[in-house]
Design a protein around this motif. Structure first.
Motif, PDB file in Angstrom:
ATOM      1  N   ALA A   1      -9.333  -5.293   7.226  1.00  0.00           N
ATOM      2  CA  ALA A   1      -9.797  -4.978   8.440  1.00  0.00           C
ATOM      3  C   ALA A   1     -10.002  -3.424   8.547  1.00  0.00           C
ATOM      4  CB  ALA A   1      -9.080  -5.505   9.479  1.00  0.00           C
ATOM      5  N   VAL A   2      -8.793  -2.664   8.060  1.00  0.00           N
ATOM      6  CA  VAL A   2      -8.885  -1.106   8.416  1.00  0.00           C
ATOM      7  C   VAL A   2      -9.663  -0.613   7.040  1.00  0.00           C
ATOM      8  CG1 VAL A   2      -7.123  -0.824   9.479  1.00  0.00           C
ATOM      9  CG2 VAL A   2      -6.535  -0.747   7.084  1.00  0.00           C
ATOM     10  N   ILE A   3      -9.659  -1.314   5.978  1.00  0.00           N
ATOM     11  CA  ILE A   3     -10.544  -0.701   5.022  1.00  0.00           C
ATOM     12  C   ILE A   3     -12.057  -0.791   5.506  1.00  0.00           C
ATOM     13  CG2 ILE A   3     -11.560  -1.235   2.646  1.00  0.00           C
ATOM     14  CD1 ILE A   3      -8.559  -2.178   1.840  1.00  0.00           C
ATOM     15  N   ALA A   4     -12.347  -1.934   6.062  1.00  0.00           N
ATOM     16  CA  ALA A   4     -13.667  -1.924   6.579  1.00  0.00           C
ATOM     17  C   ALA A   4     -14.164  -0.855   7.430  1.00  0.00           C
ATOM     18  CB  ALA A   4     -14.083  -3.477   7.326  1.00  0.00           C
ATOM     19  N   ARG A   5     -12.769  -0.227   8.263  1.00  0.00           N
ATOM     20  CA  ARG A   5     -13.620   0.765   9.109  1.00  0.00           C
ATOM     21  C   ARG A   5     -13.604   2.209   8.144  1.00  0.00           C
ATOM     22  NH1 ARG A   5     -11.618   0.745  14.495  1.00  0.00           N
ATOM     23  NH2 ARG A   5     -11.869  -1.059  15.521  1.00  0.00           N
ATOM     24  N   GLY A   6     -13.068   2.091   6.950  1.00  0.00           N
ATOM     25  CA  GLY A   6     -13.205   3.375   6.226  1.00  0.00           C
ATOM     26  C   GLY A   6     -11.843   3.841   6.029  1.00  0.00           C
ATOM     27  N   VAL A   7     -10.454   3.143   6.444  1.00  0.00           N
ATOM     28  CA  VAL A   7      -9.113   3.657   6.258  1.00  0.00           C
ATOM     29  C   VAL A   7      -8.694   2.833   4.956  1.00  0.00           C
ATOM     30  CG1 VAL A   7      -7.017   3.731   7.055  1.00  0.00           C
ATOM     31  CG2 VAL A   7      -8.900   4.083   8.468  1.00  0.00           C
ATOM     32  N   VAL A   8      -8.860   3.508   3.697  1.00  0.00           N
ATOM     33  CA  VAL A   8      -8.566   2.726   2.644  1.00  0.00           C
ATOM     34  C   VAL A   8      -7.012   2.987   1.974  1.00  0.00           C
ATOM     35  CG1 VAL A   8      -9.196   2.405   0.290  1.00  0.00           C
ATOM     36  CG2 VAL A   8     -10.905   3.157   1.953  1.00  0.00           C
ATOM     37  N   GLY A   9      -6.504   1.808   2.228  1.00  0.00           N
ATOM     38  CA  GLY A   9      -4.900   1.777   1.624  1.00  0.00           C
ATOM     39  C   GLY A   9      -4.976   0.484   0.606  1.00  0.00           C
ATOM     40  N   ASP A  10      -3.829   0.017   0.416  1.00  0.00           N
ATOM     41  CA  ASP A  10      -3.953  -1.438  -0.349  1.00  0.00           C
ATOM     42  C   ASP A  10      -2.933  -2.290  -0.163  1.00  0.00           C
ATOM     43  OD1 ASP A  10      -1.957  -0.658  -2.323  1.00  0.00           O
ATOM     44  OD2 ASP A  10      -3.194   0.079  -3.659  1.00  0.00           O
ATOM     45  N   PHE A  11      -3.027  -3.509  -0.702  1.00  0.00           N
ATOM     46  CA  PHE A  11      -1.981  -4.617  -0.281  1.00  0.00           C
ATOM     47  C   PHE A  11      -1.223  -4.807  -1.537  1.00  0.00           C
ATOM     48  CE2 PHE A  11      -1.289  -8.994   0.192  1.00  0.00           C
ATOM     49  CZ  PHE A  11      -0.262  -9.021   1.099  1.00  0.00           C
ATOM     50  N   ARG A  12       0.019  -5.219  -1.531  1.00  0.00           N
ATOM     51  CA  ARG A  12       0.614  -5.733  -2.517  1.00  0.00           C
ATOM     52  C   ARG A  12       1.667  -6.873  -1.845  1.00  0.00           C
ATOM     53  NH1 ARG A  12      -2.503  -3.975  -5.254  1.00  0.00           N
ATOM     54  NH2 ARG A  12      -2.381  -2.326  -6.855  1.00  0.00           N
ATOM     55  N   ALA A  13       1.361  -8.137  -2.596  1.00  0.00           N
ATOM     56  CA  ALA A  13       1.757  -9.195  -2.238  1.00  0.00           C
ATOM     57  C   ALA A  13       3.507  -9.006  -2.339  1.00  0.00           C
ATOM     58  CB  ALA A  13       1.587 -10.425  -3.362  1.00  0.00           C
ATOM     59  N   PRO A  14       4.082  -9.848  -1.466  1.00  0.00           N
ATOM     60  CA  PRO A  14       3.588 -10.530  -0.400  1.00  0.00           C
ATOM     61  C   PRO A  14       3.131 -10.241   0.770  1.00  0.00           C
ATOM     62  CG  PRO A  14       5.931 -10.924  -0.605  1.00  0.00           C
ATOM     63  CD  PRO A  14       5.536  -9.968  -1.296  1.00  0.00           C
ATOM     64  N   ASP A  15       3.564  -8.930   1.320  1.00  0.00           N
ATOM     65  CA  ASP A  15       3.277  -8.229   2.745  1.00  0.00           C
ATOM     66  C   ASP A  15       3.208  -6.886   2.954  1.00  0.00           C
ATOM     67  OD1 ASP A  15       6.058  -8.116   2.114  1.00  0.00           O
ATOM     68  OD2 ASP A  15       6.816  -8.823   4.165  1.00  0.00           O
ATOM     69  N   ILE A  16       2.971  -6.370   1.788  1.00  0.00           N
ATOM     70  CA  ILE A  16       3.195  -5.027   1.921  1.00  0.00           C
ATOM     71  C   ILE A  16       1.740  -4.286   1.997  1.00  0.00           C
ATOM     72  CG2 ILE A  16       3.638  -2.727   0.409  1.00  0.00           C
ATOM     73  CD1 ILE A  16       6.214  -4.187   0.887  1.00  0.00           C
ATOM     74  N   LEU A  17       1.673  -3.351   2.948  1.00  0.00           N
ATOM     75  CA  LEU A  17       0.619  -2.433   3.248  1.00  0.00           C
ATOM     76  C   LEU A  17       0.962  -1.108   2.658  1.00  0.00           C
ATOM     77  CD1 LEU A  17       0.926  -4.256   6.193  1.00  0.00           C
ATOM     78  CD2 LEU A  17      -1.531  -3.446   6.375  1.00  0.00           C
ATOM     79  N   ARG A  18       0.233  -0.663   1.704  1.00  0.00           N
ATOM     80  CA  ARG A  18       0.613   0.612   1.025  1.00  0.00           C
ATOM     81  C   ARG A  18      -0.394   1.776   1.457  1.00  0.00           C
ATOM     82  NH1 ARG A  18       1.389   0.721  -5.374  1.00  0.00           N
ATOM     83  NH2 ARG A  18      -0.920   0.293  -5.202  1.00  0.00           N
TER      84      ARG A  18
END
Lengths: 417, 417
Positions: free
Chosen positions: B359-376
């Protein structure tokens, strides 16, 4: 041909006029005035590759950034490029993938194949195989406790016989890098397989110039080069072929996350991907992979048997002209005279080969030199013309007649020969 | 700061005004309107790289063709790019070279290092190390008949002690890919070396964001990534460091012709190059290597300690704003709070992390996700501004307050996370 069977320049222009694939030359950005006979070392630049890279860099990397792994379909690029290559190798679309270098892929296949033949201890290869192949063969033999038997090309079949049921593997380069001599892929594969062994073919000098028929030959494994006849650019990534029947048993040692069944699960236990993807290791250069993928479009509508007819004819013409024009100048033929037994190159020997090659390169006739005395001339059929062969031999003749090759600058060794 | 110590957007704009390396942002072609917090996964595009590639493709490949290995100095490109990297790692210019992937280079170093400690059988690594590192460690341990002991991060030192004189190697990732936690390179290196063992550091998340001091730490070996903080492009080649004192004893198994003492002698016997060149295997992609070399110009005049101060401050600001703005929304901190113990990223946990990140990537704030629950969220100091941190957290807050992350499209799994 004239009445005396002397080949004239006009004859070669006529041959170009009758060439059914002459139009392929328009697919390349070739340097004005040069005659490029080294596509066996570095293929020419196909039109469209620069434009593809501009999109990849400016739009996909610059603007898309990390999102492009999904949105620009970066992630399956090694598979897409592999499929394009599979189609000119007689392999199924999903049996070839693009990654790493030939050396690295050979290491994967050798260890993986030896693990499939644990009770066998002999690897047969060739004395004079491309050095990397020999080095990697020897290293893997040492690591795996096997014996590497390198024999002369004409002894390969008897070495296979001698090894008998101890034979684990045969590793050969299909077309020899110096001489261009071709092995009988179907025959040797059958001979080894009849003993229960596996075969790894190096297609560095085959892919893109011969109608390789991997599955028709029942090949087990192969590696090959993206930067020679496939025109993928300097140091383009290599490709690797695994016959589908070996997907389950293959267990390659360079276990990177891209070869995992679920790379983005980030698990600690390695589980190889069930498909050709298991041959991947780390993250591949997208710029390099996308350039090779784009370059493969050159071959999309090409009948490889027609292309092969042309490079055999170019080689025959070259040999005929060398004999007609360079008689008594000290050149020998290092390639098979029979075009059917020769890849897409003709190699000459000459004791002053290095300097002669530098002198013709200075005239814009670009071949290359391989120690100790080999002048290699490659005939990439998509862009080499018959008249180019005439002109190249004419330059060779002038270099010899004038003694131009004796100039000091042509006798200085350079970093890369 | 306001009287209540509440951080305002205006405060962050002031921080940008006082940033001594704010001008570095002008060296990048960044997408309009986006806030890019994923330079720890794929670095942004430096200006000049596209132009360098145009010259490499059109002039050097297209016109120079094979001659460019000499004339355009392609051949020493892996060494030149290595030197540029060595300078920000506290290594000597000739101790780093660019080639292959981290996975492949790790394999070379692991086998090579184990051959230097033949009588020792234990490798210590970390549970939760980057998967490729674990897979390669395990594979090499199996091939070499060693035991891999993966332990929790806080148990690494005692595991080293326990192994005692059986300890051959320690292999750790300096900055953890998920949490950003930093190991004490000097301390662990000394601990292992005091027992006679060797250490291999993976600098994937260190190079380009920390003032790594390889030689000051007496490091033995290291690998690292060209496509994260070094901004070399998607899948850029990796680098490998070998301390000069180990050049003679190193005997890496991926013996390709480019690592040979005399590659163009084309001999059948492998003789490793006496320098860092021995770490090379096959022919490297020139396009990929030249792009990385060009990208390294960003760092030519950068004081890494100043850059490090900024990414610590960006991380501290992010944590403070998450606590100020996202309190009670279910986020946890997965990175060390102490900036000195944290690389250039801050990771949050959230049970709906995947969808929130989409959802934040869709707003142009680009981070990434690492399983199982990490927002980097990565803070590449050369191009991330303090105000970007404010705006990123504001978007996170809106995504949570509006429930936007619940939309179906943000909950669909994609090929690459």
């Amino acid at each position: 041909m004239t009445a005396q069977d002397t080949i004239t320049r006009a004859d070669t222009i006529k041959m170009d006029g009758a060439d059914p694939i002459a139009h392929l030359r328009d697919r390349f950005a070739l340097p004005e005035g040069d005659i490029y006979l080294d596509g066996n070392s570095l293929g020419a630049l196909p039109h469209g590759v620069m434009e593809r890279l501009e999109v990849a860099v400016k739009d996909e990397w610059g603007n898309g950034l990390i999102r492009s792994w999904n949105d620009a379909d970066w992630y399956p690029a090694p598979q897409r490029a592999g499929t394009a290559i599979a189609r000119i190798l007689g392999a199924d679309d999903d049996e070839v993938i693009v990654c790493d270098s030939i050396s690295v892929n050979l290491f994967k296949l050798l260890v993986g194949a030896l693990r499939m033949r644990k009770d066998r201890k002999i690897i047969v290869s060739e004395i004079g195989n491309f050095p990397t192949d020999v080095y990697i063969n020897q290293e893997v033999a040492d690591i795996m406790g096997c014996e590497l038997r390198c024999v002369m090309p004409e002894e390969v079949e008897s070495a296979i016989d001698d090894a008998g049921i101890d034979l684990a593997l045969v590793q050969l380069t299909h077309v020899h890098y110096k001489s261009g001599r071709i092995y009988d892929m179907a025959g040797i594969t059958k001979l080894a397989q009849d003993l229960g062994a596996l075969v790894i073919w190096d297609l560095a000098h085959s892919a893109g110039c011969l109608p390789v028929q991997l599955n028709a030959c029942n090949a087990d494994f192969a590696v090959g080069c993206g930067y020679k006849y496939l025109n993928g650019g300097p140091g383009a990534p290599a490709f690797v072929f695994v016959a589908r029947r070996h997907f389950d048993a293959m267990n390659q040692p360079l276990r990177g996350w891209h070869g995992h069944a679920e790379p983005f699960a980030f698990t600690q236990d390695y589980k190889p991907h069930p498909t050709i993807d298991q041959m991947l290791t780390g993250t591949a250069s997208q710029l390099a992979t996308l350039a090779l993928e784009k370059a493969m479009e050159v071959f999309a509508d090409v009948d490889m048997t027609v292309l092969r007819q042309k490079n055999m004819a170019l080689g025959d013409l070259f040999i005929a002209l060398v004999e007609q024009e360079l008689d008594g100048m000290g050149f020998g033929l290092a390639s098979p005279r029979d075009a059917e037994r020769r890849g897409s190159q003709v190699s000459l020997t000459h004791e002053n080969g290095y300097a002669i090659m530098q002198a013709v390169i200075a005239r814009g006739v670009v071949g290359d030199f391989r120690a100790p005395d080999i002048l290699r001339f490659g005939f990439a059929a998509p862009y080499v013309r018959y008249v180019d062969i005439w002109d190249a031999v004419a330059h060779l003749r002038e270099v010899m007649e004038t003694g131009e090759w004796r100039r000091p600058e042509f006798n200085e060794k350079r970093a890369v020969t």
